[in-house]
Design a protein around this motif. Structure first.
Motif, PDB file in Angstrom:
ATOM      1  N   VAL A 118       0.836  -1.206   0.000  1.00  8.37           N
ATOM      2  CA  VAL A 118       0.000   0.000   0.000  1.00  8.37           C
ATOM      3  C   VAL A 118       0.868   1.252   0.000  1.00  8.37           C
ATOM      4  O   VAL A 118       0.613   2.218  -0.736  1.00  8.37           O
ATOM      5  CB  VAL A 118      -0.944  -0.010   1.209  1.00  8.37           C
ATOM      6  CG1 VAL A 118      -1.642   1.344   1.359  1.00  8.37           C
ATOM      7  CG2 VAL A 118      -1.976  -1.114   1.064  1.00  8.37           C
ATOM      8  N   LEU A 119       1.914   1.246   0.814  1.00 11.04           N
ATOM      9  CA  LEU A 119       2.799   2.402   0.868  1.00 11.04           C
ATOM     10  C   LEU A 119       3.518   2.600  -0.456  1.00 11.04           C
ATOM     11  O   LEU A 119       3.726   3.734  -0.901  1.00 11.04           O
ATOM     12  CB  LEU A 119       3.823   2.224   2.000  1.00 11.04           C
ATOM     13  CG  LEU A 119       3.257   2.289   3.417  1.00 11.04           C
ATOM     14  CD1 LEU A 119       4.347   1.941   4.430  1.00 11.04           C
ATOM     15  CD2 LEU A 119       2.678   3.657   3.724  1.00 11.04           C
ATOM     16  N   HIS A 120       3.880   1.495  -1.102  1.00 12.44           N
ATOM     17  CA  HIS A 120       4.536   1.596  -2.404  1.00 12.44           C
ATOM     18  C   HIS A 120       3.587   2.188  -3.441  1.00 12.44           C
ATOM     19  O   HIS A 120       3.973   3.053  -4.234  1.00 12.44           O
ATOM     20  CB  HIS A 120       5.006   0.215  -2.852  1.00 12.44           C
ATOM     21  CG  HIS A 120       5.703   0.209  -4.175  1.00 12.44           C
ATOM     22  ND1 HIS A 120       6.880   0.899  -4.400  1.00 12.44           N
ATOM     23  CD2 HIS A 120       5.389  -0.392  -5.359  1.00 12.44           C
ATOM     24  CE1 HIS A 120       7.259   0.727  -5.654  1.00 12.44           C
ATOM     25  NE2 HIS A 120       6.366  -0.042  -6.260  1.00 12.44           N
ATOM     26  N   ILE A 121       2.331   1.729  -3.409  1.00 20.66           N
ATOM     27  CA  ILE A 121       1.338   2.276  -4.342  1.00 20.66           C
ATOM     28  C   ILE A 121       1.110   3.751  -4.078  1.00 20.66           C
ATOM     29  O   ILE A 121       0.984   4.560  -5.005  1.00 20.66           O
ATOM     30  CB  ILE A 121       0.026   1.481  -4.234  1.00 20.66           C
ATOM     31  CG1 ILE A 121       0.232   0.055  -4.754  1.00 20.66           C
ATOM     32  CG2 ILE A 121      -1.095   2.171  -5.002  1.00 20.66           C
ATOM     33  CD1 ILE A 121      -0.951  -0.854  -4.527  1.00 20.66           C
ATOM     34  N   ARG A 122       1.069   4.136  -2.817  1.00 25.44           N
ATOM     35  CA  ARG A 122       0.870   5.552  -2.477  1.00 25.44           C
ATOM     36  C   ARG A 122       2.072   6.390  -2.911  1.00 25.44           C
ATOM     37  O   ARG A 122       1.912   7.537  -3.340  1.00 25.44           O
ATOM     38  CB  ARG A 122       0.622   5.704  -0.980  1.00 25.44           C
ATOM     39  CG  ARG A 122      -0.741   5.193  -0.540  1.00 25.44           C
ATOM     40  CD  ARG A 122      -0.986   5.440   0.928  1.00 25.44           C
ATOM     41  NE  ARG A 122      -2.328   5.019   1.317  1.00 25.44           N
ATOM     42  CZ  ARG A 122      -2.809   5.111   2.549  1.00 25.44           C
ATOM     43  NH1 ARG A 122      -2.047   5.611   3.511  1.00 25.44           N
ATOM     44  NH2 ARG A 122      -4.029   4.709   2.817  1.00 25.44           N
ATOM     45  N   ASP A 123       3.262   5.817  -2.795  1.00 24.52           N
ATOM     46  CA  ASP A 123       4.443   6.539  -3.267  1.00 24.52           C
ATOM     47  C   ASP A 123       4.374   6.759  -4.775  1.00 24.52           C
ATOM     48  O   ASP A 123       4.743   7.823  -5.281  1.00 24.52           O
ATOM     49  CB  ASP A 123       5.718   5.765  -2.900  1.00 24.52           C
ATOM     50  CG  ASP A 123       6.032   5.841  -1.410  1.00 24.52           C
ATOM     51  OD1 ASP A 123       5.494   6.750  -0.755  1.00 24.52           O
ATOM     52  OD2 ASP A 123       6.792   4.999  -0.921  1.00 24.52           O
ATOM     53  N   ILE A 124       3.912   5.730  -5.496  1.00 25.00           N
ATOM     54  CA  ILE A 124       3.766   5.869  -6.943  1.00 25.00           C
ATOM     55  C   ILE A 124       2.724   6.934  -7.263  1.00 25.00           C
ATOM     56  O   ILE A 124       2.918   7.779  -8.150  1.00 25.00           O
ATOM     57  CB  ILE A 124       3.380   4.527  -7.570  1.00 25.00           C
ATOM     58  CG1 ILE A 124       4.529   3.517  -7.427  1.00 25.00           C
ATOM     59  CG2 ILE A 124       3.006   4.697  -9.039  1.00 25.00           C
ATOM     60  CD1 ILE A 124       4.196   2.131  -7.913  1.00 25.00           C
ATOM     61  N   ALA A 156      -7.274   8.261  -3.209  1.00 25.46           N
ATOM     62  CA  ALA A 156      -6.540   8.652  -4.409  1.00 25.46           C
ATOM     63  C   ALA A 156      -5.714   9.899  -4.133  1.00 25.46           C
ATOM     64  O   ALA A 156      -5.987  10.666  -3.243  1.00 25.46           O
ATOM     65  CB  ALA A 156      -7.506   8.899  -5.567  1.00 25.46           C
ATOM     66  N   ARG A 157      -4.658  10.093  -4.924  1.00 25.78           N
ATOM     67  CA  ARG A 157      -3.810  11.259  -4.795  1.00 25.78           C
ATOM     68  C   ARG A 157      -3.853  12.149  -6.027  1.00 25.78           C
ATOM     69  O   ARG A 157      -3.345  13.255  -5.992  1.00 25.78           O
ATOM     70  CB  ARG A 157      -2.361  10.820  -4.534  1.00 25.78           C
ATOM     71  CG  ARG A 157      -2.186   9.994  -3.263  1.00 25.78           C
ATOM     72  CD  ARG A 157      -2.541  10.785  -2.030  1.00 25.78           C
ATOM     73  NE  ARG A 157      -2.403  10.007  -0.819  1.00 25.78           N
ATOM     74  CZ  ARG A 157      -1.288   9.956  -0.087  1.00 25.78           C
ATOM     75  NH1 ARG A 157      -0.224  10.622  -0.467  1.00 25.78           N
ATOM     76  NH2 ARG A 157      -1.236   9.238   0.999  1.00 25.78           N
ATOM     77  N   VAL A 158      -4.413  11.658  -7.097  1.00 29.55           N
ATOM     78  CA  VAL A 158      -4.411  12.426  -8.331  1.00 29.55           C
ATOM     79  C   VAL A 158      -5.607  12.008  -9.164  1.00 29.55           C
ATOM     80  O   VAL A 158      -6.080  10.880  -9.073  1.00 29.55           O
ATOM     81  CB  VAL A 158      -3.098  12.204  -9.111  1.00 29.55           C
ATOM     82  CG1 VAL A 158      -2.998  10.785  -9.586  1.00 29.55           C
ATOM     83  CG2 VAL A 158      -2.948  13.186 -10.243  1.00 29.55           C
TER      84      VAL A 158
END
Length: 387
Positions: A118-124, A156-158
């Motif tokens: 999850v953290l990797h996906i959020r970093d992406i 989501a971030r974007v």
């Protein structure tokens, strides 16, 4: 990723900046021991110690959970051995505690692995966001600016909203827009349009040419998506393209591709600039021509407020839309200093969240700019960058 790193990412179970995730399992361990010793031989609860590694698996790392599993097993043996033979819980419960500890350790390993993913996906996602919506120095291109972007999906971030400022030899250009639809397709479209804007906005002297380049890029991107078999062949984008000419500091040039009309906010009140008299990007063939370039007066003390439809279409519980212009006008009338970009964006953001009670139906962007007093008349390349 270490357990310490996970501790830093978990804001809960922290005290004075240090993780205390290890404390609840320890308190439970001590509580089970005391209860077992003081409840008597008719009510043995030492077997409950199997809950200790289970709690640790939910909030601690793998090695901490393993340590509690071993500690629980050793404690079980020590406490149970203190009782006479006829009152001991026995070997069967020993196996239960051992198996419970093993399963808890495995569960902690699975949880930690999922958290890493999850953290990797959020970093992406964060990297994607910073690529599409790149950080802007303040001021930039002779403009003071402030912006906020809120996604309708809290995870989501974007999304499909976009904005950017591009200084260049022909003045500073600004683009704010909203891609129809959601998902990665909307993000890809926003990235394509921003890439074209950053190049054309710098090199082209005529704002109409920049607008034409954006329309062409939208059509090319859509054709490429169709060729790949994506189901977004009818995707379009609303946008506002604005130029701040250096030779006319009291006016701006604007092309509106069916977007929400910008607001000019200043000490004298709020006024709406020309509305979207053109079709969105990607639908120019329906109108037969691109939207016209408007030259609009903009005083030095006025701030340009641009929003996406996530703001204007935010609804309260009865279904009423957020009254953007009225709310901003009231705020500026109470305190003219609220026309400053940072305060203005904060006011609109808080107003939208309060009006909708935090339930956004669409991605929401609020962006405000005004000419920086110290930079008026300076070439954009000479603007000083600040972190």
């Amino acid at each position: 990723m270490t357990e310490m790193e996970f501790g830093r990412r978990r804001p809960l179970l922290r005290l004075r900046g240090r993780s205390i995730a290890w404390l609840p399992p320890l308190l439970l361990l001590v509580g089970v021991i005391l209860l077992d010793l003081y409840t008597g031989e008719d009510f043995r609860i030492i077997t409950w110690i199997v809950l200790v590694p289970g709690i640790a698996a939910a909030i601690c790392g793998v090695w901490t959970t393993a340590a509690y599993s071993v500690l629980s097993l050793v404690t079980y043996v020590a406490v149970d051995s203190a009782w006479p033979d006829q009152y001991r819980a026995g070997f069967g419960n020993f196996l239960l505690v051992a198996l419970g500890g093993l399963l808890a350790t495995l569960a902690a390993a699975v949880r930690v692995r999922q958290e890493r993913q999850v953290l990797h996906i959020r970093d992406i996602a964060e990297t994607t966001r910073r690529t599409v919506l790149r950080p802007l120095p303040a001021p930039w291109g002779g403009l003071e600016h402030a912006g906020v972007y809120l996604t309708a999906d809290v995870d989501a971030r974007v999304g499909g909203d976009f904005y950017d400022i591009q200084p260049g030899p022909h003045g500073t250009r600004l683009l704010v827009g909203d891609v129809q639809g959601k998902g990665l397709g909307a993000v890809e479209t926003a990235a394509a349009l921003l890439g074209t804007f950053r190049e054309a906005g710098y090199h082209e002297s005529d704002l109409a040419t920049v607008a034409a380049r954006l329309e062409t890029r939208m059509l090319r991107h859509r054709s490429h998506s169709i060729a790949l078999g994506h189901h977004d062949g009818d995707r379009f984008a609303t946008a506002v393209l604005i130029a701040f000419p250096e030779d006319t500091p009291e006016a701006i040039e604007m092309v509106n591709f069916g977007h929400e009309p910008p607001l000019a906010v200043g000490p004298r009140g709020v006024r709406e600039l020309p509305s979207g008299d053109g079709v969105p990007l990607g639908l120019g063939d329906l109108a037969g021509a691109l939207p016209p370039v408007h030259r609009v007066p903009l005083a030095a003390d006025e701030t340009l407020l641009l929003v996406t439809d996530g703001v204007t279409e935010a609804r309260d519980k009865p279904g009423a839309f957020y009254p953007l212009a009225r709310d901003v006008a009231r705020a500026v009338a109470d305190d003219p200093r609220r026309a400053e970009p940072r305060l203005l964006v904060r006011r609109v953001r808080d107003g939208v969240l309060r009006h909708s009670r935090g339930r956004l139906e669409d991605d929401t962007t609020v962006f405000a700019v005004r000419r920086a007093e110290h930079a008026v008349g300076e070439p954009p390349e000479r603007g000083r960058l600040r972190a």
